[in-house]
Design a protein around this motif. Structure first.
Motif, PDB file in Angstrom:
ATOM      1  N   GLN B  37       0.840  -1.183   0.000  1.00 44.02           N
ATOM      2  CA  GLN B  37       0.000   0.000   0.000  1.00 44.02           C
ATOM      3  C   GLN B  37       0.875   1.233   0.000  1.00 44.02           C
ATOM      4  O   GLN B  37       1.738   1.402   0.885  1.00 44.02           O
ATOM      5  N   GLY B  40      -1.943   7.255  -2.273  1.00 48.98           N
ATOM      6  CA  GLY B  40      -2.510   7.619  -3.565  1.00 48.98           C
ATOM      7  C   GLY B  40      -2.637   6.476  -4.557  1.00 48.98           C
ATOM      8  O   GLY B  40      -3.201   6.650  -5.636  1.00 48.98           O
ATOM      9  N   LEU B  41      -2.129   5.296  -4.183  1.00 51.42           N
ATOM     10  CA  LEU B  41      -2.173   4.163  -5.118  1.00 51.42           C
ATOM     11  C   LEU B  41      -3.042   3.021  -4.617  1.00 51.42           C
ATOM     12  O   LEU B  41      -3.262   2.048  -5.338  1.00 51.42           O
ATOM     13  N   GLY B  42      -3.527   3.118  -3.408  1.00 55.18           N
ATOM     14  CA  GLY B  42      -4.340   2.034  -2.873  1.00 55.18           C
ATOM     15  C   GLY B  42      -3.502   0.794  -2.611  1.00 55.18           C
ATOM     16  O   GLY B  42      -2.294   0.878  -2.383  1.00 55.18           O
ATOM     17  N   LEU B  43      -4.132  -0.356  -2.657  1.00 50.25           N
ATOM     18  CA  LEU B  43      -3.442  -1.625  -2.431  1.00 50.25           C
ATOM     19  C   LEU B  43      -3.193  -2.295  -3.780  1.00 50.25           C
ATOM     20  O   LEU B  43      -4.114  -2.455  -4.578  1.00 50.25           O
ATOM     21  N   LEU B  88       3.989  -0.050   2.972  1.00 43.75           N
ATOM     22  CA  LEU B  88       3.235  -0.803   3.961  1.00 43.75           C
ATOM     23  C   LEU B  88       2.761  -2.085   3.282  1.00 43.75           C
ATOM     24  O   LEU B  88       2.088  -2.026   2.255  1.00 43.75           O
TER      25      LEU B  88
END
Lengths: 115, 116
Positions: B37, B40-43, B88
């Motif tokens: 994660q 701004g890019l999500g998962l 993360l």
């Protein structure tokens, strides 16, 4: 093309009011599932609600409901009676029936609840 | 208690020093997956596994390896970490893979990795 689009990077809502978080999806599968997850500032991912593509009723879980509009390919999350603890990132996700179980996530919406 | 356990939860390391993030689930789930994660890019999915000895690349597999020798464990290996792998990381599992799986994905608590 993005499979899951969340157009609201951030939103504010007054405590006790309802809020709708938008999610649109793109798939050619007839069978798919849609999920919403909550991520508070502590970082963990919390499952909120699920909607299957063949479910005729909108899913509800307590204060959460999913406004499923299949023709428009939208799966908006509605939170009723917002609480301060609802402040978090919210992710919409999709699992396609033809996939191998993979969940595709949107980029998320940061919700802030104001007292 | 049903859970997905990741270790370490936090790690600061240096470029090129091999590291492994472990993931273990106690729910007898067939399907396991790693995500990263970034703001701004999500998962984004790194690798996934449909069962023991069955693994496949996700959307961002470069620089990572995985193995699935036992059903409960799915370690993520960074052979030569680089600063762009600062992120993360989440491990997740669900009951079964394939077809329309209505089961939710259970997530670990996340591992925050910094590569200097």
């Amino acid at each position: 093309a993005q499979k899951i689009t969340q157009t609201q990077p951030g939103m504010f809502v007054q405590e006790k009011e309802a809020v709708t978080l938008d999610c649109t999806y793109d798939t050619s599968d007839q069978s798919y599932g849609l999920f919403w997850y909550k991520q508070p500032s502590s970082g963990e991912m919390i499952f909120l609600i699920y909607q299957g593509s063949y479910d005729e009723q909108n899913a509800t879980e307590g204060r959460y409901s999913l406004n499923f509009q299949k023709a428009r390919k939208s799966a908006n999350l509605v939170i009723s009676a917002s609480q301060l603890g609802d402040s978090a990132m919210y992710f919409c996700a999709m699992r396609e029936g033809g996939s191998q179980g993979n969940l595709i996530f949107g980029k998320g919406t940061k919700l802030s609840v104001k007292p | 208690e049903a859970q997905v356990t990741q270790n370490p939860r936090y790690l600061i390391t240096v470029t090129g020093k091999k590291l492994t993030v472990t993931c273990s689930q106690n729910m007898n789930h067939e399907y396991m997956s790693w995500y990263r994660q970034d703001p701004g890019l999500g998962l984004r999915q790194i690798y996934y596994s449909m069962n023991v000895e069955v693994t496949d690349k996700g959307d961002v597999p470069e620089g990572y390896k995985v193995s699935r020798k036992e059903k409960r464990n799915f370690p993520l290996i960074l052979e030569s970490p680089s600063p762009n792998q600062t992120s993360l990381y989440f491990c997740a599992s669900s009951l079964s893979a394939g077809g329309l799986n209505t089961g939710e994905l259970f997530f670990g608590e996340g591992s925050r990795l910094t590569v200097l």
